[in-house]
Design a protein around this motif. Structure first.
Motif, mmCIF file in Angstrom:
data_model
loop_
_atom_site.group_PDB
_atom_site.id
_atom_site.type_symbol
_atom_site.label_atom_id
_atom_site.label_comp_id
_atom_site.label_asym_id
_atom_site.label_seq_id
_atom_site.Cartn_x
_atom_site.Cartn_y
_atom_site.Cartn_z
ATOM 1 N N ASP A 33 0.833 -1.204 0.000
ATOM 2 C CA ASP A 33 0.000 0.000 0.000
ATOM 3 C C ASP A 33 0.867 1.254 0.000
ATOM 4 O O ASP A 33 0.531 2.255 -0.652
ATOM 5 C CB ASP A 33 -0.901 0.017 1.232
ATOM 6 C CG ASP A 33 -2.099 -0.915 1.099
ATOM 7 O OD1 ASP A 33 -2.288 -1.489 0.002
ATOM 8 O OD2 ASP A 33 -2.845 -1.071 2.085
ATOM 9 N N ALA A 34 1.972 1.200 0.736
ATOM 10 C CA ALA A 34 2.851 2.372 0.812
ATOM 11 C C ALA A 34 3.438 2.711 -0.552
ATOM 12 O O ALA A 34 3.551 3.888 -0.921
ATOM 13 C CB ALA A 34 3.974 2.114 1.818
ATOM 14 N N ILE A 35 3.812 1.694 -1.319
ATOM 15 C CA ILE A 35 4.362 1.926 -2.661
ATOM 16 C C ILE A 35 3.319 2.583 -3.554
ATOM 17 O O ILE A 35 3.588 3.575 -4.248
ATOM 18 C CB ILE A 35 4.849 0.600 -3.265
ATOM 19 C CG1 ILE A 35 6.052 0.063 -2.469
ATOM 20 C CG2 ILE A 35 5.227 0.786 -4.739
ATOM 21 C CD1 ILE A 35 6.457 -1.346 -2.847
ATOM 22 N N VAL A 36 2.104 2.037 -3.542
ATOM 23 C CA VAL A 36 1.045 2.592 -4.382
ATOM 24 C C VAL A 36 0.675 3.999 -3.920
ATOM 25 O O VAL A 36 0.454 4.899 -4.739
ATOM 26 C CB VAL A 36 -0.193 1.671 -4.368
ATOM 27 C CG1 VAL A 36 -1.331 2.253 -5.203
ATOM 28 C CG2 VAL A 36 0.169 0.280 -4.887
ATOM 29 N N PHE A 37 0.613 4.200 -2.598
ATOM 30 C CA PHE A 37 0.282 5.525 -2.077
ATOM 31 C C PHE A 37 1.334 6.554 -2.485
ATOM 32 O O PHE A 37 1.007 7.688 -2.873
ATOM 33 C CB PHE A 37 0.158 5.481 -0.556
ATOM 34 C CG PHE A 37 -0.045 6.826 0.059
ATOM 35 C CD1 PHE A 37 -1.235 7.504 -0.106
ATOM 36 C CD2 PHE A 37 0.968 7.419 0.810
ATOM 37 C CE1 PHE A 37 -1.411 8.766 0.450
ATOM 38 C CE2 PHE A 37 0.796 8.675 1.370
ATOM 39 C CZ PHE A 37 -0.408 9.350 1.180
ATOM 40 N N ALA A 38 2.611 6.188 -2.411
ATOM 41 C CA ALA A 38 3.670 7.123 -2.797
ATOM 42 C C ALA A 38 3.530 7.524 -4.265
ATOM 43 O O ALA A 38 3.689 8.695 -4.621
ATOM 44 C CB ALA A 38 5.038 6.496 -2.549
ATOM 45 N N LEU A 39 3.205 6.569 -5.105
ATOM 46 C CA LEU A 39 3.151 6.838 -6.544
ATOM 47 C C LEU A 39 1.859 7.528 -6.973
ATOM 48 O O LEU A 39 1.866 8.366 -7.882
ATOM 49 C CB LEU A 39 3.322 5.536 -7.321
ATOM 50 C CG LEU A 39 4.680 4.838 -7.193
ATOM 51 C CD1 LEU A 39 4.654 3.484 -7.879
ATOM 52 C CD2 LEU A 39 5.789 5.714 -7.775
ATOM 53 N N PHE A 40 0.743 7.161 -6.322
ATOM 54 C CA PHE A 40 -0.553 7.621 -6.823
ATOM 55 C C PHE A 40 -1.396 8.376 -5.798
ATOM 56 O O PHE A 40 -2.472 8.875 -6.136
ATOM 57 C CB PHE A 40 -1.357 6.423 -7.342
ATOM 58 C CG PHE A 40 -0.678 5.690 -8.461
ATOM 59 C CD1 PHE A 40 -0.685 6.193 -9.743
ATOM 60 C CD2 PHE A 40 -0.024 4.490 -8.219
ATOM 61 C CE1 PHE A 40 -0.058 5.520 -10.784
ATOM 62 C CE2 PHE A 40 0.602 3.800 -9.252
ATOM 63 C CZ PHE A 40 0.588 4.322 -10.538
ATOM 64 N N GLY A 41 -0.971 8.422 -4.551
ATOM 65 C CA GLY A 41 -1.726 9.161 -3.557
ATOM 66 C C GLY A 41 -2.920 8.424 -3.009
ATOM 67 O O GLY A 41 -3.772 9.016 -2.338
ATOM 68 N N ASP A 42 -3.009 7.129 -3.267
ATOM 69 C CA ASP A 42 -4.093 6.317 -2.719
ATOM 70 C C ASP A 42 -3.622 4.872 -2.693
ATOM 71 O O ASP A 42 -2.550 4.546 -3.203
ATOM 72 C CB ASP A 42 -5.363 6.445 -3.561
ATOM 73 C CG ASP A 42 -6.630 6.291 -2.729
ATOM 74 O OD1 ASP A 42 -6.542 5.686 -1.639
ATOM 75 O OD2 ASP A 42 -7.684 6.762 -3.163
ATOM 76 N N VAL A 43 -4.416 4.004 -2.086
ATOM 77 C CA VAL A 43 -4.051 2.593 -1.957
ATOM 78 C C VAL A 43 -4.819 1.771 -2.989
ATOM 79 O O VAL A 43 -5.750 2.267 -3.621
ATOM 80 C CB VAL A 43 -4.330 2.077 -0.528
ATOM 81 C CG1 VAL A 43 -3.386 2.754 0.447
ATOM 82 C CG2 VAL A 43 -5.768 2.328 -0.133
ATOM 83 N N PRO A 44 -4.454 0.495 -3.178
ATOM 84 C CA PRO A 44 -5.056 -0.294 -4.245
ATOM 85 C C PRO A 44 -6.506 -0.683 -3.993
ATOM 86 O O PRO A 44 -6.976 -0.765 -2.861
ATOM 87 C CB PRO A 44 -4.182 -1.559 -4.296
ATOM 88 C CG PRO A 44 -2.947 -1.218 -3.554
ATOM 89 C CD PRO A 44 -3.337 -0.207 -2.543
ATOM 90 N N GLY A 45 -7.169 -0.952 -5.116
ATOM 91 C CA GLY A 45 -8.448 -1.644 -5.126
ATOM 92 C C GLY A 45 -9.530 -1.071 -4.256
ATOM 93 O O GLY A 45 -9.719 0.145 -4.144
#
Length: 263
Positions: A46-58
């Protein structure tokens, strides 16, 4: 895309600060992220996705606070990710919307979502590329070449996402895979070959029409119908024309001889 370092603070399962050195992990090749339920595996993703996109997956996107319930009130929730995206090394530092103690007086205040995207220069210095959420989103999507949904479908593959990708329509999968694997050059080659095929077919049709016209003129002059299957085998037409040419040439020669005698 290559991950180098991830640092998280007060995020979901982690109340303090934790750091993952992906360069060290990948020195031996592939590595496995494993642990007991609740150990924080999903939090790292989740941290990786949040860093890149500002939100968490799915389904977890936008459903609640990312802040750890166990973090101290004065510790900010923050994620910092270093990665190489399309040959450019970047560092993304992002904080979600969260409450923090007021700087003056008592009570809490809301701190808005904040992000900084930096790019590393050839001399090793970091240059700020974006500090606004919209600018950061555009810059990172440009470097990644995909949206959060696409990233989660084919790179992160959270639980259930791969099955959804397989159930997607063929057009959706085709569009996504073309974008991910820079398949434009293959599409360009396909279009070029298709155009060449069309040009060749048009040239063949034009040549066949020209031959048809010649055959009709020969048939009119020789008072003979051309072979029905000459289009399947041009040699048949050539043999037919040669067969008519012999008697015609003989008649021309006889006429020339008669004309000379009468002269």
């Amino acid at each position: 895309m290559r991950l180098h370092r991830l640092r998280i603070t007060a995020l979901q399962a982690f109340a303090g600060t934790e750091e993952v050195d992906f360069d060290a992990l990948s020195q031996a090749g592939l590595f496995l992220l494993h642990g007991d339920t609740g150990a924080g595996k999903t939090t790292l993703l989740d941290a990786i996705v949040f860093a890149l996109f500002g939100d968490v997956p799915g389904e977890r996107a936008g459903t609640g606070s990312l802040r750890s319930d166990h973090a101290a009130p004065d510790v900010r929730t923050e994620v910092q990710l270093e990665a190489t995206l399309r040959g450019r090394r970047v560092r993304v530092t992002r904080r979600p919307r969260q409450e923090r103690p007021k700087l003056r007086g008592t009570g809490m205040t809301v701190e808005q979502h904040a992000v900084t995207v930096e790019g590393r220069e050839p001399d090793g210095a970091w240059k700020v590329l974006a500090t606004r959420a919209d600018e950061a989103g555009l810059e990172l999507e440009r470097l990644l070449g995909m949206t959060r949904e696409q990233f989660c479908q084919v790179v992160l593959l959270p639980q259930g996402a791969f099955a959804r990708f397989l159930r997607a329509s063929s057009d959706e999968r085709e569009a996504l895979l073309k974008k991910l694997f820079a398949a434009e050059r293959f599409a360009d080659a396909e279009r070029w070959l298709s155009q060449r095929r069309q040009d060749a077919a048009a040239a063949k049709a034009g040549a066949a029409a020209a031959v048809q016209g010649v055959a009709e003129r020969i048939a009119q002059a020789g008072a003979a119908e051309p072979p029905a299957d000459w289009q399947d085998d041009p040699a048949v037409l050539e043999a037919w024309a040669d067969g008519l040419a012999g008697p015609a040439l003989a008649e021309v020669a006889a006429a020339e001889s008669m004309r000379e005698r009468e002269a």
